[in-house]
Design an enzyme around this catalytic site. Sequence first.
Site, PDB file in Angstrom:
ATOM      1  N   CYS A  92       0.813  -1.217   0.000  1.00 52.90           N
ATOM      2  CA  CYS A  92       0.000   0.000   0.000  1.00 52.90           C
ATOM      3  C   CYS A  92       0.844   1.263   0.000  1.00 52.90           C
ATOM      4  O   CYS A  92       0.316   2.364   0.110  1.00 52.90           O
ATOM      5  CB  CYS A  92      -0.928   0.008   1.211  1.00 52.90           C
ATOM      6  SG  CYS A  92      -0.086   0.389   2.761  1.00 52.90           S
ATOM      7  N   CYS A 135       4.906   1.676   3.680  1.00 54.49           N
ATOM      8  CA  CYS A 135       6.297   1.533   4.130  1.00 54.49           C
ATOM      9  C   CYS A 135       7.119   2.736   3.705  1.00 54.49           C
ATOM     10  O   CYS A 135       7.896   3.293   4.495  1.00 54.49           O
ATOM     11  CB  CYS A 135       6.909   0.259   3.550  1.00 54.49           C
ATOM     12  SG  CYS A 135       6.014  -1.230   3.982  1.00 54.49           S
ATOM     13  N   CYS A 165       4.836  -7.109   4.321  1.00 54.07           N
ATOM     14  CA  CYS A 165       4.493  -7.706   3.020  1.00 54.07           C
ATOM     15  C   CYS A 165       5.716  -8.323   2.359  1.00 54.07           C
ATOM     16  O   CYS A 165       5.672  -9.471   1.913  1.00 54.07           O
ATOM     17  CB  CYS A 165       3.883  -6.639   2.101  1.00 54.07           C
ATOM     18  SG  CYS A 165       2.385  -5.919   2.741  1.00 54.07           S
ATOM     19  N   CYS A 207       3.695  -3.081   9.711  1.00 51.61           N
ATOM     20  CA  CYS A 207       2.721  -2.666   8.703  1.00 51.61           C
ATOM     21  C   CYS A 207       2.140  -1.324   9.142  1.00 51.61           C
ATOM     22  O   CYS A 207       1.039  -1.275   9.656  1.00 51.61           O
ATOM     23  CB  CYS A 207       1.645  -3.738   8.546  1.00 51.61           C
ATOM     24  SG  CYS A 207       0.559  -3.524   7.136  1.00 51.61           S
ATOM     25  N   HIS A 263       5.484  -6.877  25.004  1.00 55.03           N
ATOM     26  CA  HIS A 263       5.041  -7.097  26.380  1.00 55.03           C
ATOM     27  C   HIS A 263       6.193  -6.980  27.390  1.00 55.03           C
ATOM     28  O   HIS A 263       5.975  -6.630  28.546  1.00 55.03           O
ATOM     29  CB  HIS A 263       4.455  -8.512  26.411  1.00 55.03           C
ATOM     30  CG  HIS A 263       3.655  -8.870  27.605  1.00 55.03           C
ATOM     31  ND1 HIS A 263       2.543  -8.184  28.015  1.00 55.03           N
ATOM     32  CD2 HIS A 263       3.810  -9.898  28.490  1.00 55.03           C
ATOM     33  CE1 HIS A 263       2.030  -8.773  29.091  1.00 55.03           C
ATOM     34  NE2 HIS A 263       2.784  -9.802  29.395  1.00 55.03           N
ATOM     35  N   CYS A 279       6.599  -3.016  27.806  1.00 51.23           N
ATOM     36  CA  CYS A 279       5.420  -2.146  27.768  1.00 51.23           C
ATOM     37  C   CYS A 279       5.270  -1.349  29.070  1.00 51.23           C
ATOM     38  O   CYS A 279       5.437  -1.875  30.164  1.00 51.23           O
ATOM     39  CB  CYS A 279       4.172  -2.990  27.550  1.00 51.23           C
ATOM     40  SG  CYS A 279       2.671  -2.020  27.518  1.00 51.23           S
ATOM     41  N   CYS A 324      -3.828  -2.176  31.628  1.00 46.35           N
ATOM     42  CA  CYS A 324      -3.358  -3.072  30.566  1.00 46.35           C
ATOM     43  C   CYS A 324      -4.475  -3.366  29.554  1.00 46.35           C
ATOM     44  O   CYS A 324      -5.637  -3.559  29.927  1.00 46.35           O
ATOM     45  CB  CYS A 324      -2.867  -4.368  31.202  1.00 46.35           C
ATOM     46  SG  CYS A 324      -2.565  -5.675  30.023  1.00 46.35           S
ATOM     47  N   CYS A 340      -4.938  -6.849  23.000  1.00 46.29           N
ATOM     48  CA  CYS A 340      -3.524  -6.507  22.752  1.00 46.29           C
ATOM     49  C   CYS A 340      -2.703  -7.767  22.446  1.00 46.29           C
ATOM     50  O   CYS A 340      -2.771  -8.753  23.169  1.00 46.29           O
ATOM     51  CB  CYS A 340      -2.936  -5.789  23.964  1.00 46.29           C
ATOM     52  SG  CYS A 340      -1.201  -5.336  23.712  1.00 46.29           S
ATOM     53  N   CYS A 352       8.951  -1.581  19.794  1.00 47.52           N
ATOM     54  CA  CYS A 352       8.116  -0.360  19.703  1.00 47.52           C
ATOM     55  C   CYS A 352       8.077   0.460  20.998  1.00 47.52           C
ATOM     56  O   CYS A 352       8.178   1.687  20.941  1.00 47.52           O
ATOM     57  CB  CYS A 352       6.683  -0.710  19.302  1.00 47.52           C
ATOM     58  SG  CYS A 352       6.515  -1.277  17.617  1.00 47.52           S
ATOM     59  N   CYS A 357       1.488   2.610  19.644  1.00 47.55           N
ATOM     60  CA  CYS A 357       0.086   2.163  19.654  1.00 47.55           C
ATOM     61  C   CYS A 357      -0.501   2.083  21.059  1.00 47.55           C
ATOM     62  O   CYS A 357      -1.579   2.613  21.327  1.00 47.55           O
ATOM     63  CB  CYS A 357      -0.024   0.820  18.942  1.00 47.55           C
ATOM     64  SG  CYS A 357       0.593   0.867  17.253  1.00 47.55           S
ATOM     65  N   CYS A 363      -1.670  -3.509  20.860  1.00 45.65           N
ATOM     66  CA  CYS A 363      -0.814  -3.895  19.731  1.00 45.65           C
ATOM     67  C   CYS A 363      -1.604  -4.864  18.850  1.00 45.65           C
ATOM     68  O   CYS A 363      -2.298  -5.745  19.364  1.00 45.65           O
ATOM     69  CB  CYS A 363       0.440  -4.563  20.300  1.00 45.65           C
ATOM     70  SG  CYS A 363       1.411  -5.502  19.125  1.00 45.65           S
ATOM     71  N   CYS A 411       1.609  -6.400  14.197  1.00 46.78           N
ATOM     72  CA  CYS A 411       1.949  -6.235  12.775  1.00 46.78           C
ATOM     73  C   CYS A 411       3.381  -6.599  12.439  1.00 46.78           C
ATOM     74  O   CYS A 411       3.737  -6.644  11.271  1.00 46.78           O
ATOM     75  CB  CYS A 411       1.613  -4.825  12.297  1.00 46.78           C
ATOM     76  SG  CYS A 411       2.812  -3.564  12.780  1.00 46.78           S
TER      77      CYS A 411
HETATM   78 FE1  FSX Z   1       2.744  -3.851   3.417  1.00 44.82          FE
HETATM   79 FE2  FSX Z   1       4.302  -1.572   2.737  1.00 44.82          FE
HETATM   80 FE3  FSX Z   1       1.669  -2.706   5.349  1.00 44.82          FE
HETATM   81 FE4  FSX Z   1       1.517  -1.087   3.476  1.00 44.82          FE
HETATM   82  O1  FSX Z   1       4.800  -0.997   1.240  1.00 44.82           O
HETATM   83  S1  FSX Z   1       3.666  -3.731   5.427  1.00 44.82           S
HETATM   84  S2  FSX Z   1       0.510  -3.134   3.394  1.00 44.82           S
HETATM   85  S3  FSX Z   1       1.895  -0.494   5.597  1.00 44.82           S
HETATM   86  O2  FSX Z   1       2.971  -0.385   2.690  1.00 44.82           O
HETATM   87  O3  FSX Z   1       4.160  -3.304   2.351  1.00 44.82           O
HETATM   88 FE1  SF4 Z   2       1.257  -6.502  27.560  1.00 48.46          FE
HETATM   89 FE2  SF4 Z   2      -0.412  -5.246  25.882  1.00 48.46          FE
HETATM   90 FE3  SF4 Z   2      -0.846  -5.141  28.508  1.00 48.46          FE
HETATM   91 FE4  SF4 Z   2       1.209  -3.839  27.400  1.00 48.46          FE
HETATM   92  S1  SF4 Z   2      -0.976  -3.404  27.083  1.00 48.46           S
HETATM   93  S2  SF4 Z   2       1.260  -5.068  29.277  1.00 48.46           S
HETATM   94  S3  SF4 Z   2       1.823  -5.277  25.803  1.00 48.46           S
HETATM   95  S4  SF4 Z   2      -0.906  -7.016  27.205  1.00 48.46           S
END
Ligand code: FSX
Ligand code: SF4
Length: 365
Positions: free
Chosen positions: A52, A55, A147, A180, A218, A221, A246, A252, A261, A273, A280, A283
């Site tokens: 898409c 990236c 992807c 993603c 986790h 976090c 949580c 999550c 992250c 996120c 989460c 992804c």
């Molecule tokens: Fe995939 Fe990337 Fe997701 Fe999109 O190019 S990882 S669908 S955010 O853009 O490939």
């Molecule tokens: Fe774990 Fe998600 Fe809770 Fe964070 S929000 S402690 S990652 S289950």
Amino acid sequence: MRLDITRRDFLKLSGGTAAMLGLSQSWVPKIALALEQAAQRPPVVWMSFMECTGCLESFAKSVNPSTADIVLDIISLNYQENIMAAAGTQAEADLKNTLDKGGYIAIIEGAIAVGIPEAMMVAGKTSLDLVKEVTQNAAATLCVGTCAAYGGVQAMKPNPTGAKGVKDAIGIETVNVPGCPPNPAHILPTIVHYLLFNKLPDLDSDGRPLFLFEQKIHDNCERRAHFDAGRYVGEFGTPEETLQYCLYKMGCKGPETHSPCPKTLWNAKQSWCVKCGNGCIGCMEPDFWDRFEDFYQRLPNVPIPGFVGVKTSADWVGSTLVTATMAGIGIHAIASAATGRYKKHPDIPVKEVPKSKGPSEGSED
Ligand code: FSX
Ligand code: SF4
């Protein structure tokens, strides 16, 4: 040295990169040198297939260093359909020259149509032919995004085009920086690692650099203390949400997702996120579109730290922790309860959940 970024930014970049690579700050001068010597900047060819373009969008929003710093000073981006200056026959000639010389880094974005190759074509060539062509003489192939790494959304059941990630499509080793979209703060340190050590980083079984993806969301976090204490958001719009409990019960996927992250953060280290209040979605994991199909469905079983050999649901542990605390028993006792030992002791109530009017702790819903 041809770096146009300010010295302060440059040292910040080197320092930040050292931290990401798990190196002490004494490595900063070496990283600076590696980047300076990238005056022979490594040629990079970036190809996009089924995706898409999120990236590239993510990469284009890079700060510290900015995309311009990366593209103009750190690497030599010889081909990238969206942001290269050249066009038409000039662009094709640049591509051919780079491929013929070899020794470049191939960055691949998007999945490959393997089942029906004609489903993805650029200038009369299929993605399958193009990815073979572009990786053939590469010193390294970096798959950017879920992807390219694992097939992503295109490979979701029923996967009508037979979409696959690059490794599965053509059988070569790839370094995968999934997501993603992927985080630009994960892409650059991977490239710098290559410049610094002149070899690919150690990878996990899914091709991800271990220095980035060894731990799970986790593990780092900021809401983890709430998880361990059995304090969960059970519904959006409740006091538990305001208290940033949580998000496990809201689906999550942090307990099963490998990614830094919570440490690298997103958008110039502003947030991520879970900090934004959504669990989460996993992804960074292969097949997450199918494996975590319902993003708001809680994971069925989650291992609880300190409970060796016990895998139980956080629902149950949440209620047990509260009850056990009320009963004045400690963590070992709770572990014993989890293994079933207390079932023989009817005097110890392990399943009763005290009702409270305020924000509940470990409440069943
Ligand atoms: Fe995939 Fe990337 Fe997701 Fe999109 O190019 S990882 S669908 S955010 O853009 O490939
Ligand atoms: Fe774990 Fe998600 Fe809770 Fe964070 S929000 S402690 S990652 S289950």
